[in-house]
Scaffold this motif. Sequence first.
Motif, PDB file in Angstrom:
ATOM      1  N   PRO B 272       0.821  -1.186  -0.011  1.00 16.95           N
ATOM      2  CA  PRO B 272      -0.046  -0.027   0.124  1.00 16.95           C
ATOM      3  C   PRO B 272       0.780   1.138   0.042  1.00 16.95           C
ATOM      4  N   GLY B 273       0.449   2.044  -0.906  1.00 19.42           N
ATOM      5  CA  GLY B 273       1.404   3.369  -0.751  1.00 19.42           C
ATOM      6  C   GLY B 273       2.547   3.201  -1.889  1.00 19.42           C
ATOM      7  N   GLY B 274       2.770   2.285  -2.399  1.00 26.39           N
ATOM      8  CA  GLY B 274       3.582   1.922  -3.134  1.00 26.39           C
ATOM      9  C   GLY B 274       4.926   1.540  -2.989  1.00 26.39           C
ATOM     10  N   LYS B 275       5.156   1.447  -1.375  1.00 20.36           N
ATOM     11  CA  LYS B 275       6.352   1.088  -0.830  1.00 20.36           C
ATOM     12  C   LYS B 275       6.406  -0.320  -0.318  1.00 20.36           C
ATOM     13  N   GLY B 276       7.324  -1.012  -0.788  1.00 18.07           N
ATOM     14  CA  GLY B 276       7.609  -2.308  -0.232  1.00 18.07           C
ATOM     15  C   GLY B 276       6.843  -3.210  -1.025  1.00 18.07           C
ATOM     16  N   ALA B 325      -5.656  -3.422   5.400  1.00 20.38           N
ATOM     17  CA  ALA B 325      -5.980  -4.746   5.115  1.00 20.38           C
ATOM     18  C   ALA B 325      -7.005  -4.514   3.823  1.00 20.38           C
ATOM     19  N   LYS B 326      -7.923  -3.591   3.856  1.00 19.85           N
ATOM     20  CA  LYS B 326      -8.661  -3.453   2.728  1.00 19.85           C
ATOM     21  C   LYS B 326      -7.721  -2.864   1.319  1.00 19.85           C
ATOM     22  N   GLU B 327      -6.793  -2.067   1.789  1.00 16.36           N
ATOM     23  CA  GLU B 327      -6.077  -1.654   0.512  1.00 16.36           C
ATOM     24  C   GLU B 327      -5.269  -3.169  -0.062  1.00 16.36           C
ATOM     25  N   ILE B 328      -4.784  -3.772   0.878  1.00 10.44           N
ATOM     26  CA  ILE B 328      -4.071  -5.061   0.314  1.00 10.44           C
ATOM     27  C   ILE B 328      -5.230  -5.922  -0.418  1.00 10.44           C
ATOM     28  N   ASP B 329      -6.178  -6.124   0.058  1.00 16.66           N
ATOM     29  CA  ASP B 329      -7.574  -6.845  -0.677  1.00 16.66           C
ATOM     30  C   ASP B 329      -7.648  -6.166  -1.966  1.00 16.66           C
ATOM     31  N   ARG B 330      -7.671  -4.820  -2.139  1.00 18.12           N
ATOM     32  CA  ARG B 330      -7.857  -4.095  -3.278  1.00 18.12           C
ATOM     33  C   ARG B 330      -6.621  -4.545  -4.251  1.00 18.12           C
TER      34      ARG B 330
END
Lengths: 368, 409, 78, 547
Positions: B272-276, B325-330
């Motif tokens: 998320p956020g383009g990092k890692g 978590a939601k961001e990872i799902d997306r």
Amino acid sequence: MREEGQISAYQAMGYQVSIVLATAILFVPAITAQYARQDAWLSLVLAYLFGSLQVFVATKLALKFPRETVIQYAPRVAGKILGKVIGFIYIFYFFYVAYFVQREFEALMSAAYLPQTPIIVVIIMLTLLAAYVLYGGLEVLCRVNAIILAVALFGLLLIFLLIVKDIEFTRFLPFLENGVGPVVLGAVVPGGWFGETAVILMLLPFIGNQGKTLKTSLLAVTILFVVMEMVVIGAVGIMGPNETGRFLYPTFNIARRVTIEALPILERQDAMFMMIWVAGMLMKLSTFFYAGTLGLAQWLNLRSYRILILPAGAVMTALGMQAWENIVELKSFSGEVFPLTIIFVNFMLTGFLYLLTFLKPKSLQGAS
Amino acid sequence: MPQRLITALVLVIVLLAAAVQAGCWDLRQAEDLGYVMATAVDRTPQGLVKLLVQVPNPRALAAGPRGGVTPGASISSKAFRNYEVVGRTIFDAIRAAAHQSPKRLFFAQNRTVIFSEDLARQGLGDVLDFFGRSVEIRRRLNRVFVAKGDVRKILNVPNPHGVCPALRIDNIVRWRGQTSHFAAVPLSKVLETLSLDGQEPFVGVIEAVANPTATPRVRKDLSMEPPLTITLTGAALFRQDRLVGFLNEPETRGLLWVLNEVRGGQLVVPGPGGKGQIAADIHGGQATIKPELTDGRIRMTVEISVVGDVAEAEGPFDLSKPEVAKEIDRLCAAAVRREVLAAVAKAQEVQSDVFGFGEAFRRRFPQEWKTIKDDWPEIFPGVEVLVKVDAEMIHHIGMISKSRAISVP
Amino acid sequence: MALSIVLVLLAFAAMIAYEVPRMLREKMRRELWAFFVLIAIGLVLSIGQILKLPLPNVTRGIEAVVRPVYKALEAMLT
Amino acid sequence: MRRRLTKKLMDLLARSKKSVVQPVDGKQDLGRTETRVWEPAELERIPLSPDLQVNITRLKEVFDTNPDFIVREFDIAGGRARAALVFIKDLVERSLVGHNVLKSLMLDYRPREPNGRPLWEDMKRVAVTAGTVKEITNLRQAVEGILEANAVLFLDGEATGLVMEAEGFEKRPVGQPETEAVVRGPREGFVECLAVNITMLRRWLKSPNLQFENMFFGRVTRTRVALAYIKGLVDPGLVDEVRRRLRRIDIDGVFESNYLETMLRDSPYSPFPQMIATERPDKVAANLLDGRVAILTEGTPFVLVLPAGLVALMQSPEDYYHFGHLGSFIRLLRWMAFGISLLLPSLYVAVTTFHQEMLPTRLLLNIVASREGVPLPAVLEALLMEVAFEVLREAGVRLPRAIGQAVSIVGVLVIGDAAVTAGLVSPQMVIVVAFTGITSFLAPAFDLAISIRLLRFPVMLMAGTLGLFGVISGVLAIFIHLAGLRSFGVPYLAGLVPFHSTDWKDILVRFPMWTMRRRPAELAKQNRYRMAPNLKPGPARDNHKKE
């Protein structure tokens, strides 16, 4: 002459189930799916209704003569000559089904398990076992049948449970793609097969609690219907109608598909299926063999049917060996000719006799 | 009664005599059979069938620490033999192998069928008949592959974990749920798909690649690392029975998503956020195809729901936060969608409806299907495909909630 | 072929040896008649098949009658 | 009743054998000395004579030169009358004879005169101190009395004799049943002496309804056989049927209960036992309670219990002596072992020579690897190994226990291992055969184990020619046979088929005692319930009522 044994209505039901099941289970899914395709299950519903009608008529007729078999009362109902002719048609029908069963049995055995063994060996083996049952008489037949049927139904259920995960219900869509015609055509074969339960015509006099016979006969067709539905849904749902129609023995192929990745020992256990099926075929053969031999003995007014077992078995086997050259003929016969012939006997002939009993109520005298 | 018993006995003896006289029929000793473990089919330039079968050598197994005078114990022999034969048909070739093999070839234990790329491009139809017809071949247990490169090389890579390379392929297939990056299609599935109008078959791809850990060859030694290693990769697409193209590994999984065949695998997405980066462990997915017909235009909506866990989180994020978590799902859903769309694009490019869109359409619109059935291969590339993915990737997040990157100040 | 005939004859002989003595003892005349008629039919059919004689085939007869009926039915329903 | 029966029986015996000798009339035969054979019927026709000497001479003539035949002549009541005591020396207890008869008659007896009572009556009432006495009137009774280890007393002037119990020979003491040991349960087993066995049953079933009927079999051996049943529980028709079949038996000797068993069976050629032969009194008693009939035979500890179907043959008394779950587990294990010991070698042969596809790849390669170099086809290998196993087993049984163990160790360990190492047999086959052998020991009835051992061979042959089809054909043939089999009219598979749901509580598993209220359906036609209803134990449920 009389057979000394006595059975119960539920035991008779056991026969009615196992005699149809053993062969129908192999051929019906393919033949039905060829015509009715994904609506094969619907064909079975029609076949069920038709089968129930046949067994209903047969049982009603048999119950009018609670002490006699159809061979014995046919001359009284239809007149001496015509009655004897009808009796002979029944007897021939029993042997005809019996040698058809022999050949069906041989067909799968030599295709899948014993390709090098001469087919006559396999047939003689089964026929000798059937003769052994016949020497034991009706009681032995019904006891063996009870065990075999229990094991067979359990085995089928087990196979079904092991493959049920592969059934895709989308395979049954679309519904009635080609209209009703093919569905009706697909119902002819199982309908004829269900009608084989009319063998009650020969068994009824030996049933103790005859009052229940009508109920148990209909129940037998119902059980058959449920099991056949299970098989057809399994076959079509897993392999699709096209593949099901292409196979000679779809049910056998379903049994071959049983796999569980966690338990590789359960793979390729179709030989187990074969063992159960052999037992089922034995029951079917024995029952028709029995009905034919008993009928012949009564037709000729003999004192015992037992002396006829071996020679009748030999004639039956010879007729069976002569009848079809190969599996292709056999399959085409079993799909297109066989059902109509048994419908003729089980439905038309039986119905004819049943109607005659209303026209000639005199013939009922002395029957009770 | 005794005299009847005697007659019965005589009858039995007659039968037995007949049996003995007629020979042993189907009796064949277990050790007299050559258990084919893998079958590879190729075509020679003259149009003949070239067949390569792999048979394990039990004698090599028997040379275990049994002691005594076990025959063959002193001879160190190769654990398997490959027979290559040529014939006009498969069956002809199999019987031609009888000139070389001391044992009758027996196919019921076969689990791997490999077709060469050339043969597959020319069409499998003719050779498949044998595999569908033979009683010995187990349709459900055999996995079909197309070989990239020389089949001979693939089937000659020693298997350090077992008897022969074929068993190695079998075991790799068994763990296909680790990535779902390659297809392993049973023979039965191929045959069934071939019988359908609205679906095309696909099979797995097998290849021998260089083994980076190969030991430099000093002397012939069984314990050395071989120079090649077997790998299963991607899928091969067919139109009717002809090979028309390949899917790479992510595309293969895209295909498997639609067919409900994904048993698991890894999914790497940027954090998320383009990092890692986040690596997720897929547990499985569920897909449904919904065909729609609007104004003569066909549209397929594929709805996929994916379930999985986070296996690795390299980067400064706090997985205990719901919005992360939601961001990872997306992100995962998007990744899955990309895989599926890539597969669809490739399949449409080669006009191979491996997804069964045609079948789905037939089930929904049987009457319309009858009119377009014959043109389906031309229509299929123009079908609009919508992919909706619903991912739920945070069931477990492992033993730690925050990544180490932020726990150290 | 010769062997098959010998075996068939042996099998029929065994059947006769198995059943006939008892029937003779109990003077079952009707039964004996029926028995031997069946044996004769069986013998003719089986030897005829081994020698590939053109015997009448009942099943084919049935087939000749019934198959057209089925074809008509099929045409009607599809 | 008993006497009438015996007499009838003996009549039957006598009639069947044509009498070659003319009936003997009292005196004219006195002087005859040539050897001759005496038929029981002939003896029966000779009444006892009032003349003591005539009786003695006749008996001496019958017993001829037997040295152990003793005639002790003496005077009683101070010489008022002459008497004789006749017995066989080693059959009677000498102290009993000496004390109960000789001492009391010769020394202690003083007839009280005149009390109007004849000497014979008086003597019987006052002087004979034996417990069981019986008056006899003909020579046959005398002879039989003597042979059955009694002493017979004759008084001059009386045409009757007195048979007095004086049995006294060595008997094996009651010990553990050799063939049916249990972990928990009574440890006494039947012995060879019928009287002891009857006593044991009496002690187990203290009911006047327990009936014994005595019979004698064997023209020469005159073996005593007792038919036992419980009145009110047993189907009277069954007892009649057993009696009817027993009466048919006319044979010169009965040495073991199997002599009777082979002549009583419904299906004489069947390899399956149709009766239970057991040496456990508790098992017999329990079966009598189920409504069965027992036949006890003098001279053997094995008692026949009938009718017996497959279900009964698979039950062991221990099933009920253990906790229910364990009993059920053992029962299940036993059925499984039944199947395995019949089919395992055949299945192995069928699978490895006909259906190689059935085995998982690794197992198959394993078998193939170990079979490399084995010279025999699997069928012959299995047959040979089975025969070898049977030889070892038989040797182990016959030899004295210490050597028997050595034989089995040498046989199993040394020969087996050497055969495998030499590559003559495959180790898998050794495992199969050994395991099959062991499972056959699980059958609670030894006879059943034997029939399975025998049937294993034909099934193996079938497996070797037709594979699994052969196996299933064999199994079906056995099934058909069993389905047609009856034991004294009761179907052999009763419970299974014809199906009786109540019997199922005691077939594959053993249900808790309180659920098995009904006796076996085919046996107990009257008095069907064993116990009161609602016996299921548990904490008191009606506590609140007590308040």
